[in-house]
Write an enzyme that holds these catalytic residues in place. Structure first.
Site, PDB file in Angstrom:
ATOM      1  N   GLY A 285      31.982  44.083  39.551  1.00  0.00           N
ATOM      2  CA  GLY A 285      33.107  43.219  39.227  1.00  0.00           C
ATOM      3  C   GLY A 285      33.345  42.252  40.369  1.00  0.00           C
TER       4      GLY A 285
ATOM      5  CD  GLN B 113      36.502  40.475  44.978  1.00  0.00           C
ATOM      6  OE1 GLN B 113      36.464  40.611  43.757  1.00  0.00           O
ATOM      7  NE2 GLN B 113      35.861  41.282  45.816  1.00  0.00           N
TER       8      GLN B 113
ATOM      9  CB  CYS C  83      36.504  46.086  47.555  1.00  0.00           C
ATOM     10  SG  CYS C  83      37.002  44.383  47.320  1.00  0.00           S
ATOM     11  CG  LEU C  84      31.126  43.258  45.758  1.00  0.00           C
ATOM     12  CD1 LEU C  84      30.782  42.190  44.714  1.00  0.00           C
ATOM     13  CD2 LEU C  84      29.877  43.880  46.341  1.00  0.00           C
TER      14      LEU C  84
ATOM     15  CG  HIS D 119      38.721  46.892  41.971  1.00  0.00           C
ATOM     16  ND1 HIS D 119      38.797  47.724  43.066  1.00  0.00           N
ATOM     17  CD2 HIS D 119      38.198  45.725  42.419  1.00  0.00           C
ATOM     18  CE1 HIS D 119      38.341  47.079  44.129  1.00  0.00           C
ATOM     19  NE2 HIS D 119      37.964  45.863  43.765  1.00  0.00           N
ATOM     20  CD  GLU D 120      36.859  42.942  40.103  1.00  0.00           C
ATOM     21  OE1 GLU D 120      37.225  41.958  40.784  1.00  0.00           O
ATOM     22  OE2 GLU D 120      36.150  43.851  40.587  1.00  0.00           O
TER      23      GLU D 120
ATOM     24  CG  HIS E  36      40.302  41.701  43.893  1.00  0.00           C
ATOM     25  ND1 HIS E  36      40.444  41.585  45.257  1.00  0.00           N
ATOM     26  CD2 HIS E  36      39.314  42.596  43.684  1.00  0.00           C
ATOM     27  CE1 HIS E  36      39.574  42.386  45.853  1.00  0.00           C
ATOM     28  NE2 HIS E  36      38.872  43.014  44.921  1.00  0.00           N
TER      29      HIS E  36
END
Length: 164
Positions: free
Chosen positions: A46, A51, A90-91, A132-133, A136
């Site tokens: 995701g 991000q 998380c990226l 999660h997204e 963000h």
């Protein structure tokens, strides 16, 4: 398509709420496609527009469950139930993971790629990734919801102990 640079913590854009998309334009679709390309390149499941330093309510999810990519435009959770603790990563915070409480079932209202309002229902891991997204997009990082945080090395060590 293009690969974006992924913003890393503690960049303040990661804790800034994103702005709604006013209409689905070719540029919005291009951003979604580039987000997907960047997510795959980074081996993620995701990625949200903040991000990559784009403060718009756009995100993509693909948990590789055979159902394909899901594009999220202005997503809002309208129902959630059956909370469960599960893994999060998380990226934008590489090497750090956590256990977070999230809904196992969600119903989400959003726009589809044609600009039509739709509602979707998702469960389990796909629902977890979507939440999660959406976090963000609201400027919330998983670290603020984590019950426990651990580094990648700890995760590998625990996995090896379970095998052995």
């Amino acid at each position: 398509m293009a690969i974006y640079d992924i913003v890393k913590f503690p960049n303040p854009v990661l804790t800034t709420p994103a702005n709604p998309v006013k209409s689905v334009t070719p540029n919005v679709l291009k951003v979604l496609d580039n987000l997907a390309e960047t997510m795959k390149y980074a081996n993620g499941i995701g990625l949200a527009a903040p991000q990559v330093n784009i403060l718009r309510r756009l995100a993509v999810v693909d948990v590789e469950d055979g159902r394909g990519r899901l594009d999220l435009i202005n997503p809002v959770i309208v129902e959630g139930r059956d909370e469960a603790i599960g893994p999060d990563g998380c990226l934008s915070i590489p090497g750090l993971f956590g256990d977070t409480m999230r809904y196992r079932y969600i119903r989400v209202r959003m726009l589809d790629r044609s600009g039509q309002e739709v509602e979707i229902e998702e469960t389990d891991f796909r629902a977890r990734a979507i939440q999660h997204e959406i976090d963000h997009l609201d400027g919330i990082l998983f670290t603020s919801k984590a019950i426990r945080l651990y580094r990648e090395e700890e995760m590998r060590r625990e996995a090896n102990q379970k095998k052995g």
